[in-house]
Design an enzyme around this catalytic site. Structure first.
Site, PDB file in Angstrom:
ATOM      1  N   TYR A 148      36.443  52.901 100.418  1.00  0.00           N
ATOM      2  CA  TYR A 148      36.589  51.458 100.309  1.00  0.00           C
ATOM      3  C   TYR A 148      37.612  50.887 101.293  1.00  0.00           C
ATOM      4  O   TYR A 148      37.605  49.692 101.588  1.00  0.00           O
ATOM      5  CB  TYR A 148      36.987  51.056  98.888  1.00  0.00           C
ATOM      6  N   LYS A 198      33.104  66.348  95.416  1.00  0.00           N
ATOM      7  CA  LYS A 198      31.852  66.793  96.031  1.00  0.00           C
ATOM      8  C   LYS A 198      32.203  67.759  97.171  1.00  0.00           C
ATOM      9  O   LYS A 198      31.767  67.631  98.300  1.00  0.00           O
ATOM     10  CB  LYS A 198      31.072  65.576  96.549  1.00  0.00           C
ATOM     11  N   ASP A 230      27.760  65.095  90.922  1.00  0.00           N
ATOM     12  CA  ASP A 230      26.428  64.959  90.339  1.00  0.00           C
ATOM     13  C   ASP A 230      26.318  65.658  88.993  1.00  0.00           C
ATOM     14  O   ASP A 230      25.717  65.147  88.052  1.00  0.00           O
ATOM     15  CB  ASP A 230      25.350  65.462  91.302  1.00  0.00           C
ATOM     16  N   ASP A 254      34.975  55.045  90.586  1.00  0.00           N
ATOM     17  CA  ASP A 254      34.304  53.778  90.324  1.00  0.00           C
ATOM     18  C   ASP A 254      33.068  54.008  89.465  1.00  0.00           C
ATOM     19  O   ASP A 254      32.814  53.287  88.486  1.00  0.00           O
ATOM     20  CB  ASP A 254      33.907  53.133  91.658  1.00  0.00           C
ATOM     21  N   ASP A 258      32.863  53.701  84.956  1.00  0.00           N
ATOM     22  CA  ASP A 258      31.853  52.815  84.369  1.00  0.00           C
ATOM     23  C   ASP A 258      30.920  53.582  83.437  1.00  0.00           C
ATOM     24  O   ASP A 258      30.519  53.074  82.381  1.00  0.00           O
ATOM     25  CB  ASP A 258      31.031  52.146  85.473  1.00  0.00           C
TER      26      ASP A 258
END
Length: 365
Positions: A148, A198, A230, A254, A258
């Site tokens: 970001y 990852k 994942d 992020d 959520d």
């Protein structure tokens, strides 16, 4: 009575949509707590987001930023709404106020607790046998690094092709400081940290895992585990109770925060905290401004009130007061009081009534 006579200032930023409505309930509760514990806390309201654009032409006015700088913590409502969708993405309320605030104050720590008490397990989209006894997950997200904020971030045209570039970048210092927060939080919980990355693909994740392992050596009593992004998405749905403290880079956090949040059944129950190494922080509900129910007295104020609780705990170091808020909310919910979003077609109470019921529980405690 409060033996600590230190005086504090809180910047109140109600925001847009349902923000002012739920903020009103949080401020009511703070007023009761100030009297009950003789707290020396002053509050002052400032505009931010869409309402600030309408008034001043920018989402984060200098007056608001100055007010935040002079305060000990910031309590924020929700920001944005379709009214400002006509603006270019970089000028929309959420982007042009929240990101600058995070960067300016170095809010690299983001905490998102996702708690489901057994009495509300029917709210979760998961099967009852999975959430029978509820769960309590704390997601810790690095907030001002990663993709970001990495440079370059741009679009280019070359050889008749249109490209877009975003850059993911982390250094060991950024990873170490957020990892330490996760291990310190784990000491007050169940001594478990799950780091999500990852690292089978990304260089930044390889560095992330290597650095987190190095930090863990200073916390031998805490069990550290690693899981690929994942797989984590699947495992959290399969068995959320196996997770306690979750540590994530910015983009992964992020998504994961959520996911953990929606498993509780309502974003109206989810607070969040973003703060820096000095404890100065921004506390806000995890949900949006919900303009469709604005002004209808239907919004759930619990996320905003829990955000106040986190402010008192992390920035003002008032653990006893924070715990009282949390206990009062739990008691109110156990009594069967529900706002519209968690009523599922059954009897519900208004925003204002929920605030009043929580106050009753605080006074009775």
């Amino acid at each position: 009575m409060n033996k600590n006579k230190k005086k504090y200032k809180i910047a109140i930023l109600p925001g847009d949509g349902i923000g002012p409505e739920v903020m009103k309930e949080a401020c009511k509760i703070l007023k009761v707590l100030k009297k009950k514990f003789n707290l020396k806390i002053k509050t002052k309201k400032y505009d931010i987001g869409g309402i600030a654009i309408d008034k001043y032409g920018c989402a984060l006015p200098k007056k608001t930023l100055k007010g935040c700088k002079k305060s000990d913590a910031i309590l924020l409502g929700s920001i944005g709404g379709p009214k400002w969708d006509y603006l270019p993405s970089k000028n929309r309320p959420e982007i042009s106020s929240l990101l600058p605030l995070r960067k300016y104050f170095n809010f690299f720590i983001n905490l998102r607790p996702s708690i489901l008490i057994p009495e509300l397990n029917n709210l979760s989209p998961l099967k009852k046998k999975i959430v029978k006894n509820g769960f309590n997950i704390l997601c810790i997200r690095e907030l001002i690094g990663g993709i970001y904020f990495g440079k370059p971030s741009k679009e280019i045209k070359k050889n008749n092709k249109h490209y877009a570039i975003d850059t993911t970048i982390y250094n060991t210092y950024e990873i170490k400081r957020i990892a330490k927060i996760a291990f310190e939080e784990a000491k007050n919980r169940n001594y478990k940290v799950t780091s999500i990355d990852k690292s089978n693909v990304l260089k930044t994740s390889k560095l992330w895992r290597k650095t987190v392992i190095k930090v863990s050596k200073k916390y031998p009593k805490i069990k550290l585990s690693h899981i690929y992004f994942d797989n984590a998405v699947m495992q959290i749905i399969k068995n959320p109770k196996k997770f306690d403290v979750i540590l994530c880079p910015n983009l992964i956090g992020d998504v994961i925060s959520d996911e953990c949040g929606i498993l509780t059944g309502s974003i109206g129950m989810l607070p969040s905290a973003s703060f820096n190494e000095n404890g100065f922080g921004l506390y806000e509900p995890a949900g949006g401004s919900a303009p469709d129910i604005q002004g209808k007295n239907l919004a759930n104020p619990i996320a905003q009130i829990l955000s106040l609780s986190m402010l008192l705990k992390y920035s003002l170091k008032m653990n006893k007061v924070s715990n009282l808020i949390n206990s009062a909310i739990k008691k109110t919910l156990i009594k069967g009081f529900r706002t519209y979003d968690i009523s599922y077609g059954k009897k519900f109470i208004t925003t204002k009534q929920m605030g009043n019921e929580i106050i009753k529980s605080i006074i009775q405690d």
